[in-house]
Design an enzyme around this catalytic site. Structure first.
Site, PDB file in Angstrom:
ATOM      1  N   VAL A  12       0.832  -1.201   0.000  1.00  0.00           N
ATOM      2  CA  VAL A  12       0.000   0.000   0.000  1.00  0.00           C
ATOM      3  C   VAL A  12       0.869   1.255   0.000  1.00  0.00           C
ATOM      4  O   VAL A  12       0.675   2.164  -0.815  1.00  0.00           O
ATOM      5  CB  VAL A  12      -0.971  -0.009   1.206  1.00  0.00           C
ATOM      6  CG1 VAL A  12      -1.718   1.322   1.301  1.00  0.00           C
ATOM      7  CG2 VAL A  12      -1.966  -1.158   1.072  1.00  0.00           C
ATOM      8  N   ASP A  31      10.219   3.828   6.218  1.00  0.00           N
ATOM      9  CA  ASP A  31       9.956   2.502   6.773  1.00  0.00           C
ATOM     10  C   ASP A  31      10.957   2.251   7.902  1.00  0.00           C
ATOM     11  O   ASP A  31      11.986   2.909   7.978  1.00  0.00           O
ATOM     12  CB  ASP A  31      10.081   1.420   5.690  1.00  0.00           C
ATOM     13  CG  ASP A  31       9.332   0.154   6.057  1.00  0.00           C
ATOM     14  OD1 ASP A  31       8.233  -0.076   5.513  1.00  0.00           O
ATOM     15  OD2 ASP A  31       9.829  -0.611   6.912  1.00  0.00           O
ATOM     16  N   THR A 118      -5.778  -0.565   7.099  1.00  0.00           N
ATOM     17  CA  THR A 118      -7.113  -1.024   7.480  1.00  0.00           C
ATOM     18  C   THR A 118      -7.172  -1.146   9.000  1.00  0.00           C
ATOM     19  O   THR A 118      -6.377  -1.874   9.605  1.00  0.00           O
ATOM     20  CB  THR A 118      -7.404  -2.388   6.827  1.00  0.00           C
ATOM     21  OG1 THR A 118      -7.255  -2.228   5.416  1.00  0.00           O
ATOM     22  CG2 THR A 118      -8.811  -2.853   7.138  1.00  0.00           C
ATOM     23  N   LYS A 199     -14.345  -0.112   4.328  1.00  0.00           N
ATOM     24  CA  LYS A 199     -13.222  -0.998   3.988  1.00  0.00           C
ATOM     25  C   LYS A 199     -13.448  -2.413   4.535  1.00  0.00           C
ATOM     26  O   LYS A 199     -13.318  -3.409   3.812  1.00  0.00           O
ATOM     27  CB  LYS A 199     -11.932  -0.404   4.557  1.00  0.00           C
ATOM     28  CG  LYS A 199     -10.743  -1.312   4.488  1.00  0.00           C
ATOM     29  CD  LYS A 199     -10.274  -1.553   3.068  1.00  0.00           C
ATOM     30  CE  LYS A 199      -9.281  -2.685   3.025  1.00  0.00           C
ATOM     31  NZ  LYS A 199      -8.542  -2.796   1.795  1.00  0.00           N
ATOM     32  N   ASN A 203     -14.245  -5.928   2.122  1.00  0.00           N
ATOM     33  CA  ASN A 203     -13.495  -7.188   2.127  1.00  0.00           C
ATOM     34  C   ASN A 203     -14.358  -8.341   2.630  1.00  0.00           C
ATOM     35  O   ASN A 203     -14.270  -9.462   2.116  1.00  0.00           O
ATOM     36  CB  ASN A 203     -12.224  -7.055   2.973  1.00  0.00           C
ATOM     37  CG  ASN A 203     -11.072  -6.474   2.162  1.00  0.00           C
ATOM     38  OD1 ASN A 203     -11.211  -6.271   0.955  1.00  0.00           O
ATOM     39  ND2 ASN A 203      -9.968  -6.202   2.796  1.00  0.00           N
ATOM     40  N   PHE A 244     -15.826 -11.963  -8.443  1.00  0.00           N
ATOM     41  CA  PHE A 244     -15.622 -12.750  -7.216  1.00  0.00           C
ATOM     42  C   PHE A 244     -16.587 -13.913  -7.107  1.00  0.00           C
ATOM     43  O   PHE A 244     -17.123 -14.210  -6.051  1.00  0.00           O
ATOM     44  CB  PHE A 244     -15.614 -11.836  -5.978  1.00  0.00           C
ATOM     45  CG  PHE A 244     -14.274 -11.173  -5.828  1.00  0.00           C
ATOM     46  CD1 PHE A 244     -13.858 -10.211  -6.739  1.00  0.00           C
ATOM     47  CD2 PHE A 244     -13.391 -11.546  -4.829  1.00  0.00           C
ATOM     48  CE1 PHE A 244     -12.610  -9.642  -6.658  1.00  0.00           C
ATOM     49  CE2 PHE A 244     -12.126 -10.980  -4.736  1.00  0.00           C
ATOM     50  CZ  PHE A 244     -11.745 -10.024  -5.657  1.00  0.00           C
ATOM     51  N   LEU A 245     -16.817 -14.552  -8.244  1.00  0.00           N
ATOM     52  CA  LEU A 245     -17.643 -15.755  -8.282  1.00  0.00           C
ATOM     53  C   LEU A 245     -16.849 -16.903  -8.888  1.00  0.00           C
ATOM     54  O   LEU A 245     -17.429 -17.809  -9.470  1.00  0.00           O
ATOM     55  CB  LEU A 245     -18.918 -15.502  -9.109  1.00  0.00           C
ATOM     56  CG  LEU A 245     -19.979 -14.628  -8.437  1.00  0.00           C
ATOM     57  CD1 LEU A 245     -21.169 -14.423  -9.370  1.00  0.00           C
ATOM     58  CD2 LEU A 245     -20.452 -15.253  -7.118  1.00  0.00           C
ATOM     59  N   CYS A 255      -4.802  -9.662   3.253  1.00  0.00           N
ATOM     60  CA  CYS A 255      -5.882  -8.806   3.769  1.00  0.00           C
ATOM     61  C   CYS A 255      -7.123  -9.566   4.192  1.00  0.00           C
ATOM     62  O   CYS A 255      -7.661  -9.338   5.269  1.00  0.00           O
ATOM     63  CB  CYS A 255      -6.292  -7.787   2.701  1.00  0.00           C
ATOM     64  SG  CYS A 255      -4.996  -6.608   2.381  1.00  0.00           S
ATOM     65  N   ARG A 322       1.454 -14.865   1.817  1.00  0.00           N
ATOM     66  CA  ARG A 322       0.729 -14.735   3.077  1.00  0.00           C
ATOM     67  C   ARG A 322      -0.652 -15.376   2.979  1.00  0.00           C
ATOM     68  O   ARG A 322      -1.409 -15.097   2.064  1.00  0.00           O
ATOM     69  CB  ARG A 322       0.628 -13.252   3.476  1.00  0.00           C
ATOM     70  CG  ARG A 322       1.943 -12.728   4.021  1.00  0.00           C
ATOM     71  CD  ARG A 322       1.882 -11.256   4.311  1.00  0.00           C
ATOM     72  NE  ARG A 322       1.816 -10.471   3.074  1.00  0.00           N
ATOM     73  CZ  ARG A 322       1.723  -9.146   3.057  1.00  0.00           C
ATOM     74  NH1 ARG A 322       1.653  -8.480   4.182  1.00  0.00           N
ATOM     75  NH2 ARG A 322       1.684  -8.501   1.911  1.00  0.00           N
TER      76      ARG A 322
HETATM   77  C1  UDX Z   1      -8.011  -7.942  -1.611  1.00  0.00           C
HETATM   78  C2  UDX Z   1      -9.110  -6.987  -2.095  1.00  0.00           C
HETATM   79  O1  UDX Z   1      -9.516  -7.344  -3.418  1.00  0.00           O
HETATM   80  C3  UDX Z   1      -8.613  -5.562  -2.053  1.00  0.00           C
HETATM   81  O2  UDX Z   1      -9.667  -4.663  -2.397  1.00  0.00           O
HETATM   82  C4  UDX Z   1      -8.108  -5.239  -0.657  1.00  0.00           C
HETATM   83  O3  UDX Z   1      -7.598  -3.926  -0.611  1.00  0.00           O
HETATM   84  C5  UDX Z   1      -7.058  -6.231  -0.224  1.00  0.00           C
HETATM   85  O4  UDX Z   1      -7.564  -7.574  -0.327  1.00  0.00           O
HETATM   86  P1  UDX Z   1      -5.853  -9.041  -2.708  1.00  0.00           P
HETATM   87  O5  UDX Z   1      -5.674  -9.757  -1.416  1.00  0.00           O
HETATM   88  O6  UDX Z   1      -4.657  -8.410  -3.335  1.00  0.00           O
HETATM   89  O7  UDX Z   1      -6.955  -7.890  -2.569  1.00  0.00           O
HETATM   90  O8  UDX Z   1      -6.409 -10.104  -3.773  1.00  0.00           O
HETATM   91  P2  UDX Z   1      -7.767 -10.476  -4.525  1.00  0.00           P
HETATM   92  O9  UDX Z   1      -7.550 -10.349  -5.981  1.00  0.00           O
HETATM   93  O10 UDX Z   1      -8.923  -9.774  -3.965  1.00  0.00           O
HETATM   94  O11 UDX Z   1      -7.864 -12.045  -4.213  1.00  0.00           O
HETATM   95  C6  UDX Z   1      -7.931 -12.532  -2.885  1.00  0.00           C
HETATM   96  C7  UDX Z   1      -8.076 -14.034  -2.865  1.00  0.00           C
HETATM   97  O12 UDX Z   1      -9.363 -14.422  -3.309  1.00  0.00           O
HETATM   98  C8  UDX Z   1      -7.075 -14.776  -3.753  1.00  0.00           C
HETATM   99  O13 UDX Z   1      -6.590 -15.906  -3.054  1.00  0.00           O
HETATM  100  C9  UDX Z   1      -7.905 -15.200  -4.956  1.00  0.00           C
HETATM  101  O14 UDX Z   1      -7.403 -16.352  -5.569  1.00  0.00           O
HETATM  102  C10 UDX Z   1      -9.254 -15.441  -4.293  1.00  0.00           C
HETATM  103  N1  UDX Z   1     -10.386 -15.324  -5.222  1.00  0.00           N
HETATM  104  C11 UDX Z   1     -10.697 -14.132  -5.795  1.00  0.00           C
HETATM  105  C12 UDX Z   1     -11.187 -16.442  -5.483  1.00  0.00           C
HETATM  106  O15 UDX Z   1     -10.942 -17.532  -4.958  1.00  0.00           O
HETATM  107  N2  UDX Z   1     -12.270 -16.304  -6.314  1.00  0.00           N
HETATM  108  C13 UDX Z   1     -12.606 -15.131  -6.898  1.00  0.00           C
HETATM  109  O16 UDX Z   1     -13.604 -15.090  -7.617  1.00  0.00           O
HETATM  110  C14 UDX Z   1     -11.790 -14.006  -6.641  1.00  0.00           C
END
Ligand code: UDX
Length: 442
Positions: A12, A31, A118, A199, A203, A244-245, A255, A322
């Site tokens: 970030v 940092d 966050t 926020k 999430n 996200f499906l 996060c 992570r």
């Molecule tokens: C997430 C949020 O998207 C972001 O807005 C927030 O600021 C930080 O957390 P990030 O952790 O970088 O971002 O990754 P993201 O692309 O959201 O994926 C998170 C996890 O969900 C991954 O392990 C991904 O593989 C999984 N995922 C995502 C699924 O299993 N299915 C999906 O449809 C979408």
């Protein structure tokens, strides 16, 4: 042009700093980790994030890096707090890095302190009280949560869906909103507590969607439906949307886990039992382990079976491990007595996974394997169902934990294919013979 101090050189902080430099501001990123600052000053990247290095190189004249807090805030108009807020054992957010930032501010500091980390709802109010107690009367407070995702972080910051600005005083919100004016996005102006909640709730909702589709996938497997088509059919409803499906081996990353448990814990501490989030978390924990059952369905006991784990990062486009599902999966397989070989194009899990053989190439990982598991949908794996891989494996089982491959094509190429939430032949069915015509064509 503003002078901006950024505390925290993680995903970030670095991306925020680089993007503000790109927008013409003078940025100083601070940092506490020596090695990180040394690397950045030497022009090296402490993290892998596409596009970030270019941005930092291009804006070299406007961005610098330091270990010194006082130097960073000296003359700054804004102080963006981008420090880590990991989970404590209780699931609450650990705010110690935030309190350290406040403790380090010289008494004559005059900045707008902008919280990007966050934090639990109520943190802004607590910070305000702490600032008053320290006599930091010229420090204003604004909550401005960050929604960037790893792998697309630069694009997410430069082209945000929205920017949320929560302030105690309208004039402070005006100053922060003005920084985002060139981005032509919707600015959601609100109070501090609501900004903090946006926020956490965002999430939580994203993880709820993934756990929901993963449960639908698990039911699809029992009733012979295909979750990929089901998700498409759901997502075309404009009220629901397609994002996200994607069913798979579960969500991970730095996060989601900590923020969902922070919200659940915040609700609990406030007297409300957030049942839905408990289920969302539990579904995800179980989902990471389901691959083991899929391997056992085809291979029987996994003791001494050789399993290739393909992709270790929690998602493609990052080297971040992570909370990656791969870590849980590898540990479970080792506990079952399997021999685990792993490949990832960028993530290095050598310090995290002992007893796993790490391979340089996909072919090396699948050599002699009884099963190959796609854990992370790296584009390099889209051609996995190839004659070379078929030849290299002892038993041609692919468990596609991200539904990356076309099941029909994989089966036609001679593989036993198991996806997530997709119809599959019963376990007793023998592996189909390799289709030599595909080999000849390839
Ligand atoms: C997430 C949020 O998207 C972001 O807005 C927030 O600021 C930080 O957390 P990030 O952790 O970088 O971002 O990754 P993201 O692309 O959201 O994926 C998170 C996890 O969900 C991954 O392990 C991904 O593989 C999984 N995922 C995502 C699924 O299993 N299915 C999906 O449809 C979408």
């Amino acid at each position: 042009m503003a002078r901006i101090a950024v505390f925290g050189a993680g995903y970030v902080g670095l991306v925020t700093g680089a993007c503000f430099a790109e927008l013409g501001h003078i940025v100083c990123v601070r940092d506490v980790v020596d090695e990180k600052i040394e690397k950045l000053n030497a022009g090296q990247m402490p993290i892998y994030e596409p596009g970030l290095e270019d941005l930092l190189v291009r804006n070299r004249a406007r961005i610098r890096f330091t270990l010194d807090a006082a130097e960073a805030v000296d003359g700054a108009d804004f102080l963006f707090v981008c420090v880590g807020t990991p989970s404590t054992y209780s699931g609450d957010a650990d705010l110690s890095a935030v309190w350290t930032v406040l403790a380090e501010l010289p008494v004559d500091t005059r900045v707008v302190l902008v919280m990007k980390s966050t934090v639990p709802v109520g943190t802004g109010e607590r910070v305000r009280v702490a600032l008053e107690a320290r006599g930091l009367d010229d420090v204003a407070y604004v909550s401005n949560p960050e929604f960037l995702a790893e792998g697309t972080a630069v694009r997410d910051v430069m082209h945000p869906d929205r920017v949320v600005v929560g302030a105690f005083r309208p004039e402070d919100a005006d100053r922060v909103a003005a920084l985002y004016a060139p981005l032509e996005t919707t600015i959601v102006r609100t109070d501090v507590a609501s900004a903090e909640m946006v926020k956490l709730a965002s999430n939580a909702f994203l993880t709820t969607r993934i756990s929901f589709i993963n449960e639908i996938a698990n039911v699809c497997e029992l009733v012979g439906a295909d979750v990929v088509d089901v998700a498409r059919g759901i997502g075309l409803d404009h009220r629901l949307g397609p994002h996200f499906l994607r069913a798979g081996v579960g969500w991970g990353g730095s996060c989601f886990g900590k923020d969902v448990s922070a919200l659940k814990q915040l609700a609990g501490n406030s007297g409300y039992h957030f049942q839905l989030l408990s289920a969302v978390i539990e579904v995800n924990d179980l989902q990471k382990r389901r691959v083991v059952g899929k391997l056992e369905k085809r291979l029987g006991k996994l003791r001494d079976k050789r399993i290739a784990l393909l992709g270790l990062a929690f998602k493609p486009g990052t080297d971040d491990l992570r909370d990656a599902p791969s870590l849980v999966l590898a540990s479970r397989l080792l506990a079952e007595g399997a021999e685990v070989r792993a490949w990832d194009p960028v993530a290095d899990a050598r310090d995290l996974l002992h007893g796993v053989a790490f391979c340089e190439t996909v072919l090396e990982a699948v050599e002699g394997a009884d099963g190959a598991v796609i854990v992370t949908e790296w584009p390099e794996l889209s051609g996995l169902a190839s004659p070379e891989v078929r030849e290299a494996m002892r038993y041609p089982l692919i468990v596609d934990g991200r539904n990356l491959l076309d099941p029909a094509q994989a089966r036609a190429a001679g593989f036993v294919y198991e996806g997530i939430g997709r119809p599959s032949p019963p376990s007793g069915a023998p592996a189909p013979a390799p289709d030599r015509s595909v080999e000849l064509a390839g």
